[in-house]
Design a protein around this motif. Sequence first.
Motif, PDB file in Angstrom:
ATOM      1  N   ARG A  76       7.472  16.131 -13.214  1.00  0.00           N
ATOM      2  CA  ARG A  76       6.258  15.993 -13.756  1.00  0.00           C
ATOM      3  C   ARG A  76       5.674  16.752 -14.671  1.00  0.00           C
ATOM      4  O   ARG A  76       4.164  17.126 -14.730  1.00  0.00           O
ATOM      5  CB  ARG A  76       5.412  15.752 -12.363  1.00  0.00           C
ATOM      6  CG  ARG A  76       5.194  14.180 -12.119  1.00  0.00           C
ATOM      7  CD  ARG A  76       4.500  13.141 -12.584  1.00  0.00           C
ATOM      8  NE  ARG A  76       4.383  11.857 -12.339  1.00  0.00           N
ATOM      9  CZ  ARG A  76       3.841  11.576 -11.236  1.00  0.00           C
ATOM     10  NH1 ARG A  76       3.503  11.991 -10.322  1.00  0.00           N
ATOM     11  NH2 ARG A  76       3.877  10.063 -10.983  1.00  0.00           N
ATOM     12  N   HIS A  99       7.945  20.113  -4.681  1.00  0.00           N
ATOM     13  CA  HIS A  99       7.461  18.868  -4.515  1.00  0.00           C
ATOM     14  C   HIS A  99       7.663  18.524  -2.990  1.00  0.00           C
ATOM     15  O   HIS A  99       6.752  17.892  -1.915  1.00  0.00           O
ATOM     16  CB  HIS A  99       7.770  17.794  -5.254  1.00  0.00           C
ATOM     17  CG  HIS A  99       7.058  16.274  -5.059  1.00  0.00           C
ATOM     18  ND1 HIS A  99       7.621  15.188  -4.204  1.00  0.00           N
ATOM     19  CD2 HIS A  99       5.678  15.913  -5.101  1.00  0.00           C
ATOM     20  CE1 HIS A  99       6.783  14.204  -4.150  1.00  0.00           C
ATOM     21  NE2 HIS A  99       5.551  14.599  -4.745  1.00  0.00           N
ATOM     22  N   ARG A 103       4.967  18.322   0.301  1.00  0.00           N
ATOM     23  CA  ARG A 103       4.921  17.088   0.901  1.00  0.00           C
ATOM     24  C   ARG A 103       5.103  17.125   2.704  1.00  0.00           C
ATOM     25  O   ARG A 103       4.077  16.724   3.254  1.00  0.00           O
ATOM     26  CB  ARG A 103       5.810  15.921   0.699  1.00  0.00           C
ATOM     27  CG  ARG A 103       5.935  15.312  -0.832  1.00  0.00           C
ATOM     28  CD  ARG A 103       4.521  14.362  -0.770  1.00  0.00           C
ATOM     29  NE  ARG A 103       4.806  13.151  -0.122  1.00  0.00           N
ATOM     30  CZ  ARG A 103       4.274  11.798  -0.622  1.00  0.00           C
ATOM     31  NH1 ARG A 103       4.047  11.601  -1.618  1.00  0.00           N
ATOM     32  NH2 ARG A 103       4.625  10.989   0.250  1.00  0.00           N
ATOM     33  N   GLY A 262      -8.496  10.023  -3.860  1.00  0.00           N
ATOM     34  CA  GLY A 262      -8.998   9.561  -2.757  1.00  0.00           C
ATOM     35  C   GLY A 262     -10.182   8.829  -2.382  1.00  0.00           C
ATOM     36  O   GLY A 262     -10.668   8.224  -1.551  1.00  0.00           O
ATOM     37  N   SER A 265      -9.399   5.301  -6.082  1.00  0.00           N
ATOM     38  CA  SER A 265      -8.492   4.067  -5.413  1.00  0.00           C
ATOM     39  C   SER A 265      -9.200   3.326  -4.540  1.00  0.00           C
ATOM     40  O   SER A 265      -9.285   2.078  -4.590  1.00  0.00           O
ATOM     41  CB  SER A 265      -7.124   4.519  -5.204  1.00  0.00           C
ATOM     42  OG  SER A 265      -6.474   5.095  -6.302  1.00  0.00           O
ATOM     43  N   THR A 327       2.729   4.561 -14.023  1.00  0.00           N
ATOM     44  CA  THR A 327       3.186   5.602 -13.398  1.00  0.00           C
ATOM     45  C   THR A 327       4.296   6.156 -14.357  1.00  0.00           C
ATOM     46  O   THR A 327       5.131   5.727 -15.036  1.00  0.00           O
ATOM     47  CB  THR A 327       4.027   5.311 -12.146  1.00  0.00           C
ATOM     48  OG1 THR A 327       3.247   4.779 -11.071  1.00  0.00           O
ATOM     49  CG2 THR A 327       4.772   6.667 -11.514  1.00  0.00           C
ATOM     50  N   PRO A 388       1.663  -1.253  -3.982  1.00  0.00           N
ATOM     51  CA  PRO A 388       0.425  -0.608  -4.109  1.00  0.00           C
ATOM     52  C   PRO A 388       0.377   0.634  -4.097  1.00  0.00           C
ATOM     53  O   PRO A 388      -0.421   1.409  -4.318  1.00  0.00           O
ATOM     54  CB  PRO A 388      -0.479  -1.564  -3.438  1.00  0.00           C
ATOM     55  CG  PRO A 388       0.321  -2.089  -2.106  1.00  0.00           C
ATOM     56  CD  PRO A 388       1.854  -2.356  -2.916  1.00  0.00           C
ATOM     57  N   PHE A 389       1.132   1.357  -3.119  1.00  0.00           N
ATOM     58  CA  PHE A 389       1.239   2.624  -2.940  1.00  0.00           C
ATOM     59  C   PHE A 389       2.355   3.178  -3.403  1.00  0.00           C
ATOM     60  O   PHE A 389       2.705   4.646  -3.203  1.00  0.00           O
ATOM     61  CB  PHE A 389       0.982   2.988  -1.473  1.00  0.00           C
ATOM     62  CG  PHE A 389      -0.507   2.545  -0.801  1.00  0.00           C
ATOM     63  CD1 PHE A 389      -1.481   3.134  -0.819  1.00  0.00           C
ATOM     64  CD2 PHE A 389      -0.361   1.323  -0.163  1.00  0.00           C
ATOM     65  CE1 PHE A 389      -2.613   2.739  -0.295  1.00  0.00           C
ATOM     66  CE2 PHE A 389      -1.567   0.937   0.504  1.00  0.00           C
ATOM     67  CZ  PHE A 389      -2.818   1.677   0.216  1.00  0.00           C
ATOM     68  N   ARG A 394       7.342   9.810  -4.217  1.00  0.00           N
ATOM     69  CA  ARG A 394       6.147  10.129  -4.704  1.00  0.00           C
ATOM     70  C   ARG A 394       5.043   9.100  -4.338  1.00  0.00           C
ATOM     71  O   ARG A 394       3.919   8.896  -4.711  1.00  0.00           O
ATOM     72  CB  ARG A 394       6.105  10.016  -6.192  1.00  0.00           C
ATOM     73  CG  ARG A 394       6.535  11.536  -6.923  1.00  0.00           C
ATOM     74  CD  ARG A 394       6.356  11.515  -8.127  1.00  0.00           C
ATOM     75  NE  ARG A 394       6.904  12.944  -8.692  1.00  0.00           N
ATOM     76  CZ  ARG A 394       6.341  14.085  -8.621  1.00  0.00           C
ATOM     77  NH1 ARG A 394       5.014  14.085  -7.959  1.00  0.00           N
ATOM     78  NH2 ARG A 394       6.813  15.197  -8.970  1.00  0.00           N
ATOM     79  N   CYS A 396       2.227   7.040  -2.143  1.00  0.00           N
ATOM     80  CA  CYS A 396       0.963   7.750  -1.642  1.00  0.00           C
ATOM     81  C   CYS A 396       1.097   8.099  -0.278  1.00  0.00           C
ATOM     82  O   CYS A 396       1.440   7.427   0.698  1.00  0.00           O
ATOM     83  CB  CYS A 396      -0.316   6.771  -1.787  1.00  0.00           C
ATOM     84  SG  CYS A 396      -1.728   7.110  -1.391  1.00  0.00           S
ATOM     85  N   ALA A 398      -1.335   8.748   1.530  1.00  0.00           N
ATOM     86  CA  ALA A 398      -2.329   8.070   2.220  1.00  0.00           C
ATOM     87  C   ALA A 398      -2.624   6.661   2.593  1.00  0.00           C
ATOM     88  O   ALA A 398      -3.472   6.254   2.742  1.00  0.00           O
ATOM     89  CB  ALA A 398      -3.861   8.692   1.695  1.00  0.00           C
ATOM     90  N   SER A 402      -5.614   4.770   4.103  1.00  0.00           N
ATOM     91  CA  SER A 402      -6.326   3.877   3.336  1.00  0.00           C
ATOM     92  C   SER A 402      -6.327   2.532   4.023  1.00  0.00           C
ATOM     93  O   SER A 402      -7.482   1.897   3.869  1.00  0.00           O
ATOM     94  CB  SER A 402      -5.693   3.836   1.998  1.00  0.00           C
ATOM     95  OG  SER A 402      -5.639   5.060   1.363  1.00  0.00           O
TER      96      SER A 402
END
Length: 458
Positions: A76, A99, A103, A262, A265, A327, A388-389, A394, A396, A398, A402
């Motif tokens: 990225r 990364h 994580r 956070g 979205s 993305t 959706p996540f 990579r 989400c 969360a 969520s």
Amino acid sequence: MAAFPKRPADVPWAPGRLPGIGHARQLITDPLPFVRSLPTYGPVVKVGLGPRPLYMATTIELVRDVGLGRAGEFHRDNLIEPVAPFTGRSLVTLSGSDHRRRRRLIAPAFHRNRIAVYAESYAEIAEQWLGTLPVGTPFEATPYVDKLAIDTLMASLIRADVGADARSVLSSKSPELLAEASIRTILPVAVAELRRGAHRRFLDTSDRMRAEAKNVVAEYRRHGDDRGDLLSTLVNHVDPGTGEFLGDEDIVDELVGFVMGGIESPAGMLLAFLHELTHSPSARSEVIDEIDDVVGSGPVEAHHATSLPATRRALMETMRLWTSWITLLDARGEIRLGDLTLGGGVQIGMSPQAIHHDPRNFPRPAAFEPHRWLPGHESEARDTAAIPFGVGVRNCPADLYSWSALTIQAAAILQNFVPVAQDDGAPRTAVGYTTKGVGIRPNSVRISLFPRGARPAR
Ligand code: HEM
């Protein structure tokens, strides 16, 4: 469907490209019809990101190959220049082993057991928030939902008393930073910076936000106790395998990154949920009946987050329709998309919007049909195409967090009120949308809330 391209030159360009700026006009002004149309041109389609081609993978198989790293290695680095002024080197811009390490170090903050603790605050905050809503009169839900999303995130992120100023700077500046960051991503940064006023404001706001985040982290370091929030986990966690921990600068980066990811979205998704539900009386009744059966008249509690399947189906269908629109990744070395080999340095893109609106994955893709997620309805919804996540390394971090927050908020609203659309009978598909970074939300959600028991006929 076009044949699979074998050489870069065989990959078709999406129509409408202009010299120098490529598809910037479509990407900045009205990206949804554009990205949703891409699968019709082929499994891989070139889009002009400024003068450079962006290779968009348009099938779920290719998207999974990219996300899971089977197509090659990605980074990225190209996002660093547009977003580093505020997020520094957070997860969003790190790549490869850096990364993976990051994580691993933030994972405990989103562990199931921690989420159960945060979930208690979601229910309390939703309860207080309900008391602030206008009842029985039409109103625009957007500012109220934004406030709920901010309060919910801040309560699970920073529980300590760090001063109203720090909270307000951290939480209120993310929309403008996200908007500017997406312009800086789509236009070459040098061109974006020609808009001098916007550029200056972007840098000043980023500096202010980071300075506040730094103070908050220093305060947590000084005290060192576990406040039962996300930030305490970041500050105190030491990897048991390696003895590694996050430095102060890393935590500032992630703190700002969490604020960026956070608030917008979850707010966009709850607004979209209200929009969809108020235009689908049968789905609304089903959710209300379930909440009456499961929650009854008692308080909504943390454990309800996992015991309301019909509510979750309605949320899932909302996420399918209102997922993020793009993305971007950069290839490191050669990559393979099906039969196509691309040399190093190319940019790869994926659009969850395109995947979720492809009739090969979801028949009648524009319709709001929560029943497609019922067990046994596999022909109506390809589970593997629901992203959706995001997908892969990579995705989400969360997602559970969520789900939990949105389910509890939905239950709290519908236990108390029947929300009704107040948009002069306009069809649900007539609502416009706004992009917020890579996310989208309805332009306006005008509703009335009727206390339960005083249901209006509709
Ligand atoms: C409904 C709520 C949410 C949705 C739909 C959502 C969606 C996503 C998606 C699609 C991605 C992947 C983007 C990509 O492929 O580059 C992502 C990444 C991320 N999200 Fe979320 N998100 C939500 C809530 C949150 C929350 C509440 C937080 C923080 C508390 C958060 C933090 C992040 C972070 C840090 C990343 C970057 C992960 C990485 O690059 O390794 N998100 N989110």
